[in-house]
Write an enzyme that holds these catalytic residues in place. Structure first.
Site, PDB file in Angstrom:
ATOM      1  N   ASN A   7       0.858  -1.185   0.000  1.00 21.46           N
ATOM      2  CA  ASN A   7       0.000   0.000   0.000  1.00 21.46           C
ATOM      3  C   ASN A   7       0.897   1.239   0.000  1.00 21.46           C
ATOM      4  O   ASN A   7       1.705   1.437   0.904  1.00 21.46           O
ATOM      5  CB  ASN A   7      -0.899  -0.020   1.236  1.00 21.46           C
ATOM      6  CG  ASN A   7      -1.918   1.107   1.242  1.00 21.46           C
ATOM      7  OD1 ASN A   7      -1.605   2.247   0.922  1.00 21.46           O
ATOM      8  ND2 ASN A   7      -3.145   0.787   1.614  1.00 21.46           N
ATOM      9  N   ARG A  18       4.750  18.241   1.345  1.00 19.49           N
ATOM     10  CA  ARG A  18       5.732  19.232   0.886  1.00 19.49           C
ATOM     11  C   ARG A  18       5.281  19.946  -0.390  1.00 19.49           C
ATOM     12  O   ARG A  18       5.795  20.998  -0.736  1.00 19.49           O
ATOM     13  CB  ARG A  18       7.074  18.529   0.646  1.00 19.49           C
ATOM     14  CG  ARG A  18       8.239  19.450   0.291  1.00 19.49           C
ATOM     15  CD  ARG A  18       8.599  20.375   1.434  1.00 19.49           C
ATOM     16  NE  ARG A  18       9.711  21.239   1.062  1.00 19.49           N
ATOM     17  CZ  ARG A  18      10.981  21.005   1.372  1.00 19.49           C
ATOM     18  NH1 ARG A  18      11.306  19.904   2.054  1.00 19.49           N
ATOM     19  NH2 ARG A  18      11.928  21.842   1.012  1.00 19.49           N
ATOM     20  N   HIS A  43      -5.559   3.500  -1.724  1.00 21.40           N
ATOM     21  CA  HIS A  43      -6.853   3.719  -1.062  1.00 21.40           C
ATOM     22  C   HIS A  43      -7.174   5.212  -1.142  1.00 21.40           C
ATOM     23  O   HIS A  43      -6.952   5.959  -0.196  1.00 21.40           O
ATOM     24  CB  HIS A  43      -6.791   3.252   0.385  1.00 21.40           C
ATOM     25  CG  HIS A  43      -8.109   3.242   1.085  1.00 21.40           C
ATOM     26  ND1 HIS A  43      -8.439   2.311   2.057  1.00 21.40           N
ATOM     27  CD2 HIS A  43      -9.199   4.048   0.983  1.00 21.40           C
ATOM     28  CE1 HIS A  43      -9.653   2.555   2.508  1.00 21.40           C
ATOM     29  NE2 HIS A  43     -10.134   3.614   1.867  1.00 21.40           N
ATOM     30  N   ARG A  45      -9.207   8.554  -0.873  1.00 18.22           N
ATOM     31  CA  ARG A  45     -10.333   9.012  -0.071  1.00 18.22           C
ATOM     32  C   ARG A  45     -10.907  10.285  -0.681  1.00 18.22           C
ATOM     33  O   ARG A  45     -10.237  10.964  -1.462  1.00 18.22           O
ATOM     34  CB  ARG A  45      -9.896   9.213   1.376  1.00 18.22           C
ATOM     35  CG  ARG A  45      -9.665   7.877   2.097  1.00 18.22           C
ATOM     36  CD  ARG A  45      -9.311   8.066   3.553  1.00 18.22           C
ATOM     37  NE  ARG A  45      -9.447   6.823   4.291  1.00 18.22           N
ATOM     38  CZ  ARG A  45      -8.515   5.876   4.370  1.00 18.22           C
ATOM     39  NH1 ARG A  45      -7.373   6.027   3.743  1.00 18.22           N
ATOM     40  NH2 ARG A  45      -8.718   4.772   5.073  1.00 18.22           N
ATOM     41  N   HIS A  50      -4.124  11.765   0.669  1.00 16.40           N
ATOM     42  CA  HIS A  50      -2.883  11.065   0.312  1.00 16.40           C
ATOM     43  C   HIS A  50      -2.946  10.692  -1.172  1.00 16.40           C
ATOM     44  O   HIS A  50      -2.560  11.485  -2.019  1.00 16.40           O
ATOM     45  CB  HIS A  50      -2.589   9.878   1.242  1.00 16.40           C
ATOM     46  CG  HIS A  50      -3.786   9.138   1.735  1.00 16.40           C
ATOM     47  ND1 HIS A  50      -4.645   8.462   0.897  1.00 16.40           N
ATOM     48  CD2 HIS A  50      -4.268   8.961   2.998  1.00 16.40           C
ATOM     49  CE1 HIS A  50      -5.594   7.889   1.613  1.00 16.40           C
ATOM     50  NE2 HIS A  50      -5.411   8.180   2.883  1.00 16.40           N
ATOM     51  N   GLU A  70      -8.656   0.161  -3.008  1.00 17.04           N
ATOM     52  CA  GLU A  70      -9.532   0.071  -1.845  1.00 17.04           C
ATOM     53  C   GLU A  70     -10.350   1.349  -1.718  1.00 17.04           C
ATOM     54  O   GLU A  70      -9.889   2.427  -2.098  1.00 17.04           O
ATOM     55  CB  GLU A  70      -8.714  -0.102  -0.559  1.00 17.04           C
ATOM     56  CG  GLU A  70      -7.853  -1.335  -0.517  1.00 17.04           C
ATOM     57  CD  GLU A  70      -7.071  -1.447   0.781  1.00 17.04           C
ATOM     58  OE1 GLU A  70      -6.585  -2.553   1.071  1.00 17.04           O
ATOM     59  OE2 GLU A  70      -6.943  -0.431   1.495  1.00 17.04           O
ATOM     60  N   THR A 100      -7.998   6.397   9.310  1.00 20.05           N
ATOM     61  CA  THR A 100      -7.681   5.167   8.601  1.00 20.05           C
ATOM     62  C   THR A 100      -8.870   4.232   8.761  1.00 20.05           C
ATOM     63  O   THR A 100      -9.797   4.513   9.520  1.00 20.05           O
ATOM     64  CB  THR A 100      -6.393   4.523   9.152  1.00 20.05           C
ATOM     65  OG1 THR A 100      -6.047   3.382   8.343  1.00 20.05           O
ATOM     66  CG2 THR A 100      -6.563   4.083  10.590  1.00 20.05           C
ATOM     67  N   HIS A 190      -4.161  -4.500   7.699  1.00 25.17           N
ATOM     68  CA  HIS A 190      -4.261  -3.455   8.712  1.00 25.17           C
ATOM     69  C   HIS A 190      -3.385  -3.795   9.923  1.00 25.17           C
ATOM     70  O   HIS A 190      -3.668  -4.718  10.676  1.00 25.17           O
ATOM     71  CB  HIS A 190      -5.695  -3.200   9.182  1.00 25.17           C
ATOM     72  CG  HIS A 190      -5.874  -1.803   9.730  1.00 25.17           C
ATOM     73  ND1 HIS A 190      -6.247  -0.737   8.935  1.00 25.17           N
ATOM     74  CD2 HIS A 190      -5.663  -1.294  10.959  1.00 25.17           C
ATOM     75  CE1 HIS A 190      -6.300   0.365   9.669  1.00 25.17           C
ATOM     76  NE2 HIS A 190      -5.938   0.049  10.897  1.00 25.17           N
ATOM     77  N   ASP A 191      -2.321  -3.041  10.064  1.00 29.75           N
ATOM     78  CA  ASP A 191      -1.361  -3.156  11.163  1.00 29.75           C
ATOM     79  C   ASP A 191      -0.541  -4.444  11.146  1.00 29.75           C
ATOM     80  O   ASP A 191       0.113  -4.777  12.141  1.00 29.75           O
ATOM     81  CB  ASP A 191      -2.043  -2.991  12.522  1.00 29.75           C
ATOM     82  CG  ASP A 191      -2.456  -1.555  12.794  1.00 29.75           C
ATOM     83  OD1 ASP A 191      -2.027  -0.668  12.026  1.00 29.75           O
ATOM     84  OD2 ASP A 191      -3.199  -1.315  13.754  1.00 29.75           O
ATOM     85  N   GLY A 213       0.963  -1.321   4.335  1.00 31.09           N
ATOM     86  CA  GLY A 213       1.421   0.005   3.979  1.00 31.09           C
ATOM     87  C   GLY A 213       2.175   0.699   5.087  1.00 31.09           C
ATOM     88  O   GLY A 213       3.395   0.845   5.030  1.00 31.09           O
ATOM     89  N   HIS A 214       1.462   1.117   6.128  1.00 29.55           N
ATOM     90  CA  HIS A 214       2.053   1.950   7.170  1.00 29.55           C
ATOM     91  C   HIS A 214       3.280   1.288   7.799  1.00 29.55           C
ATOM     92  O   HIS A 214       4.357   1.908   7.901  1.00 29.55           O
ATOM     93  CB  HIS A 214       1.019   2.253   8.250  1.00 29.55           C
ATOM     94  CG  HIS A 214       1.528   3.148   9.336  1.00 29.55           C
ATOM     95  ND1 HIS A 214       1.645   4.511   9.183  1.00 29.55           N
ATOM     96  CD2 HIS A 214       1.974   2.873  10.596  1.00 29.55           C
ATOM     97  CE1 HIS A 214       2.128   5.041  10.290  1.00 29.55           C
ATOM     98  NE2 HIS A 214       2.342   4.072  11.162  1.00 29.55           N
TER      99      HIS A 214
END
Length: 237
Positions: A7, A18, A43, A45, A50, A70, A100, A190-191, A213-214
């Site tokens: 992701n 920036r 993903h 939104r 992002h 997503e 999120t 997720h996580d 991703g994160h």
């Protein structure tokens, strides 16, 4: 082997913070594929904080692995997916103000809506997946919509694993068993991280894909993106 889809939302977040086009999300997607990732996830939104909708169109010609989009199936999102025609669309019920994703679908309550959306995507040759919490009735509800896959929402597992509670895997194992018996494909996300991914993979039969991703991006600050992609692939073997 379970496929790794990276992701790249966080790369877009860094760019947007920036202004300009550094880092370039298209180049990053090309690079992670070159390093071994078997898919790229975005993903977008509604506020485009992002990934921007234009990013999705720009990425499409450069994804030669699997492209997973997503999002909450609002009209603008649906139109974009039908135009881009990714490998997979993952339906996530996140609100416009959500930082999120924080919950899966109530697949029973939303059966009619999900069935209609999924039917339209599938008629256009797009594989479908529904983001669900690890509850058996939600897996059964997902099957009733006609979806190809479910994506297990793994935040609870990740939190509990960090605390040493490995029994947190059990609801996911039960849901995976049911999904396999119903011939539903299984994704997860997720996580998930380098710390907890191996144990999850070893206990979830039929796990087809993880979207990360994160954690992957933050781990790359220490180890480098090419190394981290390889570390995930090794744990998913």
């Amino acid at each position: 082997m379970t496929k790794l889809s990276v992701n790249i939302n966080k790369i877009a977040t860094l760019r947007n913070s920036r202004g300009g086009d550094v880092p370039n999300v298209v180049q990053f997607a090309k690079d992670v594929q070159r390093y071994g990732a078997e898919g790229v996830t975005v993903h977008p939104r509604p506020d485009e904080r992002h990934i921007r909708y234009q990013d999705v169109y720009d990425l499409k010609p450069e994804i030669y692995t699997e492209f997973n989009i997503e999002g909450n199936p609002m009209p603008k999102f649906i139109d974009m997916v039908l135009e881009v025609k990714p490998t997979q669309v993952t339906l996530v019920p996140d609100g416009e103000d959500a930082i999120t994703s924080n919950a899966g679908w109530d697949t029973v309550k939303n059966k009619t809506f999900l069935t209609e959306v999924i039917s339209e995507f599938k008629s256009n040759g797009i594989r479908t997946s529904i983001f669900v919490d690890p509850y058996l009735n939600m897996v059964e509800g997902a099957k009733a919509t006609g979806t190809d896959r479910i994506e297990l929402y793994t935040e609870t597992y990740a939190q509990q694993y960090k605390l040493g509670n490995k029994k947190a895997i059990e609801p996911y194992m039960e849901c995976a068993g049911l999904a396999n018996s119903l011939q539903l494909g299984i994704n997860a996300g997720h996580d998930l991280s380098l710390e907890n991914i191996k144990f999850f993979k070893e206990n979830i039969t039929g796990l087809l894909e993880v979207s990360i991703g994160h954690a992957l991006i933050t781990e790359s600050l220490y180890f480098g993106i090419e190394n981290v992609v390889q570390m995930y692939l090794h744990r998913l073997q």
